[in-house]
Design a protein around this motif. Structure first.
Motif, PDB file in Angstrom:
ATOM      1  N   TRP A 266      68.981  21.380  35.977  1.00  0.00           N
ATOM      2  CA  TRP A 266      70.421  21.141  36.011  1.00  0.00           C
ATOM      3  C   TRP A 266      70.750  19.848  36.744  1.00  0.00           C
ATOM      4  O   TRP A 266      71.687  19.138  36.362  1.00  0.00           O
ATOM      5  N   ASP A 267      70.012  19.528  37.806  1.00  0.00           N
ATOM      6  CA  ASP A 267      70.226  18.258  38.503  1.00  0.00           C
ATOM      7  C   ASP A 267      70.094  17.089  37.538  1.00  0.00           C
ATOM      8  O   ASP A 267      70.911  16.173  37.534  1.00  0.00           O
ATOM      9  N   VAL A 268      69.060  17.153  36.706  1.00  0.00           N
ATOM     10  CA  VAL A 268      68.848  16.085  35.717  1.00  0.00           C
ATOM     11  C   VAL A 268      69.965  16.098  34.672  1.00  0.00           C
ATOM     12  O   VAL A 268      70.480  15.048  34.278  1.00  0.00           O
ATOM     13  N   LEU A 269      70.359  17.280  34.240  1.00  0.00           N
ATOM     14  CA  LEU A 269      71.455  17.390  33.266  1.00  0.00           C
ATOM     15  C   LEU A 269      72.737  16.750  33.802  1.00  0.00           C
ATOM     16  O   LEU A 269      73.419  16.003  33.091  1.00  0.00           O
TER      17      LEU A 269
ATOM     18  N   LYS B 207      73.672  13.613  31.945  1.00  0.00           N
ATOM     19  CA  LYS B 207      74.637  14.123  30.961  1.00  0.00           C
ATOM     20  C   LYS B 207      74.086  13.993  29.544  1.00  0.00           C
ATOM     21  O   LYS B 207      74.770  13.578  28.614  1.00  0.00           O
ATOM     22  N   SER B 208      72.823  14.368  29.427  1.00  0.00           N
ATOM     23  CA  SER B 208      72.125  14.308  28.144  1.00  0.00           C
ATOM     24  C   SER B 208      71.357  15.605  27.943  1.00  0.00           C
ATOM     25  O   SER B 208      70.744  16.128  28.878  1.00  0.00           O
ATOM     26  N   ARG B 209      71.373  16.091  26.734  1.00  0.00           N
ATOM     27  CA  ARG B 209      70.725  17.368  26.441  1.00  0.00           C
ATOM     28  C   ARG B 209      69.222  17.232  26.176  1.00  0.00           C
ATOM     29  O   ARG B 209      68.558  18.227  25.942  1.00  0.00           O
ATOM     30  N   HIS B 210      68.675  16.031  26.242  1.00  0.00           N
ATOM     31  CA  HIS B 210      67.250  15.879  25.954  1.00  0.00           C
ATOM     32  C   HIS B 210      66.390  16.731  26.879  1.00  0.00           C
ATOM     33  O   HIS B 210      65.335  17.221  26.484  1.00  0.00           O
ATOM     34  N   VAL B 211      66.848  16.916  28.111  1.00  0.00           N
ATOM     35  CA  VAL B 211      66.070  17.727  29.050  1.00  0.00           C
ATOM     36  C   VAL B 211      66.014  19.183  28.588  1.00  0.00           C
ATOM     37  O   VAL B 211      65.025  19.877  28.828  1.00  0.00           O
TER      38      VAL B 211
END
Length: 189
Positions: A138-141, A145-149
């Motif tokens: 979630w931190d990366v999301l 703000k990209s759904r690639h993760v």
């Protein structure tokens, strides 16, 4: 709300976190009256509150998730979520081709990928990964703000279990196994 993390004592009806969750979801519905409350938002807000995020911050995090991170996931028809289910199926064929072909052969129209991806993506993995891993993801999301993760997480959950998944011979058996993968990951952490 009763199905939100069923069995979690902190979210028993009437508890302070239960009441906070109700307020966050009610505030979101008022904030975006056109969209309102949509199922699965409860898991996102509850995860934040259980992680110790303050109520107002949990509300704003939910707003950012719904509007910026996964826009269209919760809108009528859930078109963005359906598109991402297809993207996941394509990425699976591209990155783990044997597994992608196996799932496609077991169920028509990539239904298995659709079922699993919707469970994982709509809840942003709160039930499929250990809490610490979900929080890091979630931190990366939030940052990107990209759904690639989310897609990377889908592949990462599946890859270590490929041989077990490839051994399934029926759609129901495969879906049951895939649904258990998240529980296993949470238990092993």
């Amino acid at each position: 709300l009763p199905r939100t993390f069923a069995g979690c004592k902190e979210l028993n009806k009437g508890s302070p976190l239960w009441e906070a969750l109700k307020r966050v979801l009610t505030a979101f519905a008022a904030h975006d009256a056109e969209l309102g409350y949509v199922q699965s938002m409860n898991f996102l807000a509850a995860f934040l509150l259980l992680a110790g995020v303050k109520e107002e911050e949990a509300f704003w995090c939910l707003v950012i998730m719904v509007e910026k991170v996964v826009p269209g996931y919760f809108e009528e028809g859930m078109m963005a979520a359906k598109v991402d289910q297809r993207v996941f199926a394509e990425l699976l064929l591209e990155n783990l081709p044997a597994l992608g072909l196996h799932l496609a052969a077991l169920g028509p129209d990539n239904i298995i990928c659709g079922i699993i991806a919707s469970q994982w993506l709509l809840t942003l993995f709160v039930h499929a990964l250990p809490d610490e891993v979900t929080a890091c993801m979630w931190d990366v999301l939030f940052k990107e703000k990209s759904r690639h993760v989310l897609f990377a997480a889908c592949l990462a959950v599946l890859e270590p279990h490929m041989s077990e998944i490839l051994a399934t011979t029926e759609m129901g058996e495969c879906i049951e196994l895939l649904q258990l993968l998240g529980n296993r990951a949470r238990e092993e952490s």
